[in-house]
Enzyme design. Structure first.
Site, mmCIF file in Angstrom:
data_model
loop_
_atom_site.group_PDB
_atom_site.id
_atom_site.type_symbol
_atom_site.label_atom_id
_atom_site.label_comp_id
_atom_site.label_asym_id
_atom_site.label_seq_id
_atom_site.Cartn_x
_atom_site.Cartn_y
_atom_site.Cartn_z
ATOM 1 N N LYS A 42 2.687 5.407 5.594
ATOM 2 C CA LYS A 42 3.897 5.140 4.813
ATOM 3 C C LYS A 42 4.914 6.286 4.967
ATOM 4 O O LYS A 42 4.637 7.275 5.638
ATOM 5 C CB LYS A 42 3.509 4.894 3.349
ATOM 6 C CG LYS A 42 2.726 3.561 3.150
ATOM 7 C CD LYS A 42 3.592 2.363 3.324
ATOM 8 C CE LYS A 42 2.930 1.003 3.440
ATOM 9 N NZ LYS A 42 1.773 0.653 2.687
HETATM 10 C C1 LIG Z 1 0.962 -0.443 1.952
HETATM 11 C C2 LIG Z 1 1.408 -1.562 1.061
HETATM 12 C C3 LIG Z 1 0.832 -1.811 -0.201
HETATM 13 C C4 LIG Z 1 -0.409 -1.169 -0.703
HETATM 14 O O1 LIG Z 1 -0.515 0.156 -0.566
HETATM 15 P P1 LIG Z 1 -1.956 0.816 -0.254
HETATM 16 O O2 LIG Z 1 -1.711 2.251 -0.518
HETATM 17 O O3 LIG Z 1 -2.268 0.520 1.170
HETATM 18 O O4 LIG Z 1 -2.944 0.226 -1.200
HETATM 19 C C5 LIG Z 1 1.407 -2.775 -0.992
HETATM 20 N N1 LIG Z 1 2.457 -3.498 -0.583
HETATM 21 C C6 LIG Z 1 3.011 -3.324 0.619
HETATM 22 C C7 LIG Z 1 4.193 -4.156 1.006
HETATM 23 C C8 LIG Z 1 2.493 -2.367 1.488
HETATM 24 O O5 LIG Z 1 3.023 -2.204 2.713
#
Ligand SMILES: *Cc1c(COP(=O)(O)O)cnc(C)c1O
Length: 388
Positions: free
Chosen positions: A187
């Protein structure tokens, strides 16, 4: 085998770490306090300062969504409006509360929730709406808040893609009802795994402080004081969702480097747009890369192209691609045969392709990806060039 400019595969996404994160992790290992303690407390304090509102850290973005929903009172039998075009995490977080995710269509130029479509799916059980800030853009977020206010809905933002993005000069997470971020490995900033939620709702915040630690009352406060709870009460459903010092140590250094990480993402996305926009057959999102921090770079392929084959050809040229996302209403668990169709999502989903985007991607990489992509599409006879 031909490869990317650098002679290696150009990855779709990756974690990008500096010496600072590595040293911070070693510091935590040396102190031999890996659980939830002072590093988490400091990460929360600095996030709260950054957003200008209280932030609470949890084990991942999905947990942030789950606890936010539970904290605003979403439970069995409730319905939450959510765009189908999102990661399954958004849907599972709603389902984890015993609630039903109601698939909504998206706006064609931003692929964010179409609140007018959502409005048609309201029932007496609808309690909340979850806009997803697709690729870092937020679409008509003012419209979503007006719609929610009009119908008395809570707004739980899935801002997993949008750390650092701004909307009408306001930082995402700096306003609104409750905003959830992910710090997973790829991210906009990472803590390895991790996430946070940001809100000003005191009742929600206290609920989450306890619910992330199995519902143990005031355990957060004791852990931050270097103590533990031996005698306590539990009065709410809780989960083992707290963040560890190891993760917070990484997250904190990424937070310090956020502007550098963001500006590379913005510059690479802008270059993609410059190089791809003249080719009429390739659809691009409407984004302002001066304001938002792009997490992914999705394009909409020409109608008749075989996406699998194109992806295979690009892979052979050393370019990894992705698909964000297969809509959730296509999945066995979330299919609803009675629901009205989602024409935009259904038409666009099979044509989506995400190009590499991460802070270690060079400008030359972007040039190589674009040249390879245009060449591959042209060879498939699907490009409608209008360089004007
Ligand atoms: C990455 C993501 C999540 C969840 O995050 P995690 O840290 O992987 O649990 C939720 N929604 C979207 C759109 C994402 O890309």
């Amino acid at each position: 085998m031909p490869h990317g400019n650098s002679g290696k595969t150009i990855r779709l996404s990756k974690s990008c770490l500096s010496q600072e994160e590595k040293e911070a992790v070693i510091g935590v290992l040396d102190r031999e306090f890996l659980g939830m303690g002072t590093e988490v407390q400091r990460f929360e304090e600095e996030l709260s300062h950054y957003f200008g509102r209280p932030a609470l850290c949890v084990v991942n973005g999905t947990a942030a969504l789950h606890l936010a929903l539970q904290g605003v009172g979403i439970g069995v039998g409730d319905e939450v409006l959510v765009p189908s075009l999102t990661y399954v995490a958004s849907f599972q977080a709603i389902a984890a509360c015993g609630a039903r995710p109601v698939s909504c269509d998206v706006l064609p130029h931003t692929l964010t929730i179409d609140w007018r479509d959502a409005e048609r799916r309201l029932t007496e059980r609808t309690r909340a709406v979850m806009p997803v800030h697709y690729a870092g853009g937020v679409g008509d977020l003012d419209g979503v808040f007006l719609f929610a206010g009009h119908h008395g809905l809570r707004v739980v933002e899935d801002a997993a893609h949008a750390f650092g993005s701004r909307y009408r000069d306001r930082l995402i997470g700096g306003f609104g009802d409750v905003t959830c971020f992910s710090f997973d490995g790829i991210k906009n900033i990472t803590s390895g795994e991790g996430g946070c939620l940001v809100s000003e709702d005191r009742q929600l915040l206290q609920h989450v402080r306890d619910s992330r630690l199995l519902g143990v009352e005031r355990d957060t406060e004791r852990r931050f004081a270097g103590e533990r709870s031996w005698e306590f009460d539990v009065s709410i459903q809780g989960w083992r969702y707290h963040m560890s010092n190891l993760m917070a140590a990484i997250g904190l250094r990424q937070l310090h480097r956020r502007e550098c990480l963001a500006s590379i993402r913005q510059a690479r996305a802008e270059r993609y747009r410059q190089l791809l926009a003249p080719h009429g057959g390739i659809g691009l999102l409407e984004q302002d890369y001066g304001a938002i921090v792009p997490h992914i770079f999705p394009i909409v392929l020409p109608r008749n192209i075989d996406r699998d084959r194109l992806r295979h050809n690009l892979q052979a040229m050393g370019i990894q691609t992705g698909v964000h996302y297969q809509p959730n209403h296509w999945l066995t668990m979330f299919k609803d045969h009675q629901a009205d169709p989602l024409p935009v999502t259904d038409a666009i989903a099979k044509r989506l392709l995400s190009l590499p985007l991460h802070p270690d991607l060079t400008e030359e990489d972007v040039d190589y990806v674009c040249a390879s992509l245009i060449d591959a599409i042209r060879r498939a006879g699907c490009l409608d060039d209008n360089p004007s």
